[in-house]
Scaffold this active site. Sequence first.
Site, PDB file in Angstrom:
ATOM      1  N   TYR A   6      -1.761 -12.238   6.008  1.00  0.00           N
ATOM      2  CA  TYR A   6      -1.107 -10.769   5.458  1.00  0.00           C
ATOM      3  C   TYR A   6      -2.054  -9.946   5.222  1.00  0.00           C
ATOM      4  O   TYR A   6      -2.201  -8.780   5.631  1.00  0.00           O
ATOM      5  CB  TYR A   6      -0.005 -11.032   4.527  1.00  0.00           C
ATOM      6  CG  TYR A   6       0.622  -9.764   4.046  1.00  0.00           C
ATOM      7  CD1 TYR A   6       1.688  -8.971   4.604  1.00  0.00           C
ATOM      8  CD2 TYR A   6       0.160  -8.965   2.966  1.00  0.00           C
ATOM      9  CE1 TYR A   6       2.142  -7.776   3.929  1.00  0.00           C
ATOM     10  CE2 TYR A   6       0.516  -7.864   2.281  1.00  0.00           C
ATOM     11  CZ  TYR A   6       1.591  -7.127   3.144  1.00  0.00           C
ATOM     12  OH  TYR A   6       2.209  -6.182   2.590  1.00  0.00           O
ATOM     13  N   SER A  26      -1.337  -1.963   2.233  1.00  0.00           N
ATOM     14  CA  SER A  26      -1.432  -2.953   0.703  1.00  0.00           C
ATOM     15  C   SER A  26      -2.753  -2.955  -0.111  1.00  0.00           C
ATOM     16  O   SER A  26      -3.665  -3.224   0.565  1.00  0.00           O
ATOM     17  CB  SER A  26      -0.591  -4.247   1.087  1.00  0.00           C
ATOM     18  OG  SER A  26      -1.008  -5.162  -0.190  1.00  0.00           O
TER      19      SER A  26
END
Length: 263
Positions: free
Chosen positions: A152, A139
């Site tokens: 995350y 990501s």
Amino acid sequence: MAGRALVTGATAGIGAAFARRLAADGSHLVLVARDERRLADLAAELTDRYGVPVDVLPADLATDDGCASVEDRLRADDDPVDLLVNNAGTSLNRSFVRSTVADEERLLRLNVHAVMRLTLAALPGMTRRRHGAVINVSSVAGFAAVQPGSTYSASKAWVTNFSESVGASVRPAGVRVMALCPGYTRTEFHDRAGINMSKTPGWMWLRADDVVRDALRDLRRNRSVSVPDWRYKAAVFALRHAPRRLIQAVSPDSRGRDRGNRT
């Protein structure tokens, strides 16, 4: 890309987009996810539409047993996997100080532990055959701590660094490992995590099909990191080169509120 591809988190979002694109390109597929019914429905759809063999492997990759079943498939020399797409992942809709050990361990097991285990299961055979590739879905969030309280982004920083490091070690054997780092992508991901994305501007969203198209193009170009779309390429450049104080100054102030990752 023909051959055999194994895709985790295959029933929705980027994983489903990979499955459809690879089936359209003639790849034989092994699809992995927790929901056996959705796996079966997707397999039937892909076989009917593209005429390719599709096997399903229900597994919860946040568990040891789930990882072990997929590892066994990746190590099978009689029907080798040419492309592994580690797409399965999760996030949390709360900051770290309001989280639980169980939830944080599940995030790490899925986002980090499973990626490590499946990559390690796939690479020895690929290096022996001197052919194969691994795409680890990371990501843009992994390039800096821009979401206060979210773990995350830390897990995705590991995925990107891991992929670059391991990729450099197997490149001489003709094997590629690439981290795919998309930005906000329209999938079920945020809804499943209970993250409210209603205030995210429309121009920031990517289509899963476009993310997959760019990823496979970058894999063919032997890129170690793929960041789809010029908007997020610019964002990553800024995250990599801007002073940490500036990044922290423009990051959302959590002030103890529950905030999850949104990328």
